[in-house]
Design a protein around this motif. Structure first.
Motif, PDB file in Angstrom:
ATOM      1  N   ARG A   1      44.543  -0.112  14.855  1.00 16.83           N
ATOM      2  CA  ARG A   1      45.628   0.455  15.686  1.00 16.83           C
ATOM      3  C   ARG A   1      46.134  -0.580  16.687  1.00 16.83           C
ATOM      4  NH1 ARG A   1      42.153   5.018  15.614  1.00 16.83           N
ATOM      5  NH2 ARG A   1      41.355   4.491  17.695  1.00 16.83           N
ATOM      6  N   GLU A   2      45.212  -1.359  17.270  1.00 19.65           N
ATOM      7  CA  GLU A   2      45.634  -2.398  18.210  1.00 19.65           C
ATOM      8  C   GLU A   2      46.466  -3.465  17.510  1.00 19.65           C
ATOM      9  OE1 GLU A   2      45.274  -2.493  21.595  1.00 19.65           O
ATOM     10  OE2 GLU A   2      44.587  -0.434  21.256  1.00 19.65           O
TER      11      GLU A   2
ATOM     12  N   GLU B   1      48.496  -2.975  15.052  1.00 15.47           N
ATOM     13  CA  GLU B   1      49.832  -2.399  14.862  1.00 15.47           C
ATOM     14  C   GLU B   1      50.614  -2.376  16.163  1.00 15.47           C
ATOM     15  OE1 GLU B   1      48.818   1.389  13.198  1.00 15.47           O
ATOM     16  OE2 GLU B   1      49.063   0.696  11.124  1.00 15.47           O
ATOM     17  N   LYS B   2      49.925  -2.155  17.283  1.00 16.86           N
ATOM     18  CA  LYS B   2      50.610  -2.037  18.575  1.00 16.86           C
ATOM     19  C   LYS B   2      50.866  -3.385  19.240  1.00 16.86           C
ATOM     20  CE  LYS B   2      47.700   0.938  20.449  1.00 16.86           C
ATOM     21  NZ  LYS B   2      47.090   1.875  21.438  1.00 16.86           N
ATOM     22  N   GLN B   3      49.922  -4.322  19.110  1.00 19.06           N
ATOM     23  CA  GLN B   3      49.980  -5.559  19.893  1.00 19.06           C
ATOM     24  C   GLN B   3      50.572  -6.751  19.139  1.00 19.06           C
ATOM     25  OE1 GLN B   3      49.228  -5.454  23.057  1.00 19.06           O
ATOM     26  NE2 GLN B   3      48.367  -3.396  23.036  1.00 19.06           N
TER      27      GLN B   3
ATOM     28  N   ASP C   1      53.482  -8.112  16.842  1.00 22.96           N
ATOM     29  CA  ASP C   1      54.804  -7.684  16.392  1.00 22.96           C
ATOM     30  C   ASP C   1      55.055  -8.086  14.937  1.00 22.96           C
ATOM     31  OD1 ASP C   1      55.737 -10.373  16.305  1.00 22.96           O
ATOM     32  OD2 ASP C   1      56.381 -10.300  18.385  1.00 22.96           O
TER      33      ASP C   1
END
Length: 579
Positions: A208-209, A211-213, A215
């Motif tokens: 998840r990190e 995907e979020k952190q 780009d």
């Protein structure tokens, strides 16, 4: 920082201490699932210094030949963080002899005795993750010759720290600290018998990190190349640990690695070192190549910008330009006012550099290193292209404000090479001027042609420029174009003051010339390098003048004059070239 932020930080530290003490209830694990392999890369030279008792952490040198590491009074919080993070264990392992092992064992079991019960500043999620990774990586090195009681203490401490990470990883700051926390938890869950149940939730959180952190172009919000390498390395280590157990890497993590690899290759100079921007350094020697090899991502030539940087490359000459707006918000706490700055490396020798991050030398050097004059670009009337906001009480978190908002870029093929054009509006608000730069690197890599233009782009900017010109007493708006040189470069201005010759240790001679606009000088500068006691003295070429019109144009060239000695002394056939 607001009062609520201060209370949040206090609450976070309180919870860290609470869970650190609760971790004492964890039972010791029985051992490793398989024999751990060291994946981290250390420095033999730094390891020898540690064996001799010279502790160099966060820019402070403490001589402690016969003193336990944990009995030393830390001169700064940064010193404390570095020793509790245990990255120094890589350096002792790089030495690998009996004295280095004895020192490492003394300090590891000393930490268990002094801080293993949940006391001290080392119980932060990112430091704990960093520490757990090193203990596991170098377990064979550490456990050799240890008796059963000492081994039980070691595994109990690992179990306690792993449980702490399972409860506190989410409290780590998003970005590199959170990746360190989760990577440590994953590695421990995969490596330690009886803790397998902790690995899968951590893997899902790590995905998840990613995907979020990370780009879609493989960059991170801080735009710090070295920080990107650190995150990439953690993900590569985790993938390697999964592969050793016959498990595949989660899709989100695998895709992040595939996006990051070409970006990192674009941020690497011809000598293999990273471009030094936004608080990052060149990176630990060998780590990038090791991580890229472990990732299994094949090289491919990326086009366009990489994390906001443009790379020009020809015949072992590399040019990397900061060609995007600076990081925003919390990501700007370590960002630099470096828009349009560039670095140039010829073969294995850096020529044009930025001063670098000065945080390890104190807050004054940290601020100085972030300012535009510390970068190889144009500075207008002593102003930076972005301003540092005053720090909150009790912190050094100075965000960049009033930064450029528009940074247009364009690549095109020129008759003799590759041309890159970029501009920014960071000076428009105060002076009404836009700064535009053009770089053209010849196909043979022997010449970089540059052009700096100061112009008023709109009627509004013309009126603002007129006001600034009036305020100067019609003397014009002063500008300085800085070209900071690497400390190994020997520079001298010619007798006529029209050119500067630069000798590299390889034997190459480069020459700087300009079109006669402005005054040319060679002035003192500094090279800020983590791991040293003080800044290194160096020089800079400065081209100074005054903008009197709505458009001011300055042309300059950096060209290679000779390279005979270079071919003999510096080109080693058994060393790879980086492209």
């Amino acid at each position: 920082m607001s009062n609520s932020d201060t209370m949040t930080n206090r609450w976070t530290r309180f919870q860290n201490r609470l869970y650190a003490r609760l971790s004492q209830r964890r039972k010791a694990v029985t051992g490793f699932v398989g024999e751990p392999e060291p994946r981290t890369v250390g420095s033999f030279a730094r390891g020898r210094q540690l064996v001799a008792g010279n502790l160099l952490f966060a820019g402070y040198l403490v001589e402690a030949k016969d003193t336990n590491l944990w009995d030393v009074t830390a001169p700064s919080a940064g010193f404390d963080n570095e020793r509790h993070g245990f990255a120094w264990l890589d350096d002792l392992a790089a030495v690998g002899d009996m004295r280095a092992r004895e020192k490492a064992q003394r300090w590891v079991w000393g930490w268990i005795e002094a801080h293993g019960r949940g006391h001290g500043p080392g119980w932060a999620p990112d430091l704990t993750g960093r520490r757990v990774i090193r203990w596991i990586n170098h377990a064979v090195f550490l456990l050799r010759g240890r008796n059963e009681t000492q081994q039980e203490l070691f595994f109990r401490a690992l179990a306690q720290q792993t449980w702490f990470l399972s409860k506190r990883w989410s409290a780590a700051t998003p970005g590199l600290p959170r990746f360190e926390s989760l990577a440590g938890l994953v590695q421990a869950g995969l490596a330690l018998e009886g803790l397998e149940q902790m690995a899968d939730p951590a893997l899902r959180a790590l995905a998840r990190e990613c995907e979020k952190q990370i780009d879609q172009k493989g960059g991170i919000s801080t735009r710090n190349p070295q920080e990107l390498l650190d995150v990439f390395t953690l993900l590569a280590w985790t993938s390697a640990a999964l592969s050793d157990l016959g498990r595949g890497t989660p899709g989100a993590q695998s895709n992040a690695i595939k996006r990051m690899a070409p970006t990192l290759r674009s941020l690497r100079h011809s000598d293999g070192g990273l471009a030094r921007f936004h608080g990052g350094g060149r990176g630990v020697e060998g780590r990038l190549d090791q991580a890229l090899a472990q990732s299994g991502v094949r090289p491919n030539h990326a086009t366009g910008l990489a994390m906001g940087f443009a790379r020009l490359y020809a015949a072992r000459t590399s040019v990397i330009v900061d060609a995007a707006t600076p990081p925003k918000g919390a990501a700007s706490f370590n960002a630099h006012a470096s828009t349009l700055a560039f670095e140039l490396t010829s073969g294995r020798r850096p020529l044009i550099v930025n001063c670098g991050a000065g945080g390890s030398f104190g807050s004054e050097w940290r601020r100085a290193g972030r300012a535009t004059p510390s970068h190889s670009t144009l500075c207008l009337d002593g102003y930076s292209s972005a301003r540092l906001a005053p720090p909150a009480p009790g912190t050094e978190n100075e965000a960049l404000v009033d930064a450029p908002q528009d940074v247009p870029v364009d690549f095109e093929e020129a008759f003799e090479g590759t041309r890159f054009m970029v501009g920014h509006d960071g000076y428009a608000k105060v002076f009404g001027l836009t700064h535009a730069r053009t770089f053209e690197l010849r196909f043979d890599g022997r010449e970089l042609t540059g052009e700096d233009i100061l112009l008023t782009a709109t009627d509004k900017s013309k009126r603002q420029f007129d006001k600034a010109l009036d305020a100067s007493g019609m003397k014009g708006i002063g500008f300085d174009i800085h070209f900071h040189l690497h400390p190994d470069v020997d520079a001298a201005i010619d007798l006529g003051g029209a050119a500067v010759s630069m000798a590299l240790k390889s034997g190459e001679i480069w020459v700087f010339r300009h079109d006669g606009v402005g005054k040319l000088s060679v002035e003192p500068s500094v090279y800020l390098e983590k791991g040293r006691l003080k800044p290194r003295a160096t020089k800079q070429i400065v081209l100074s003048g005054r903008a009197m019109e709505y458009a001011t144009r300055i042309r300059w060239t950096l060209s290679k004059a000779q390279d005979t000695a270079y071919a003999v002394r510096d080109l080693h056939r058994d060393e790879p070239e980086f492209d």
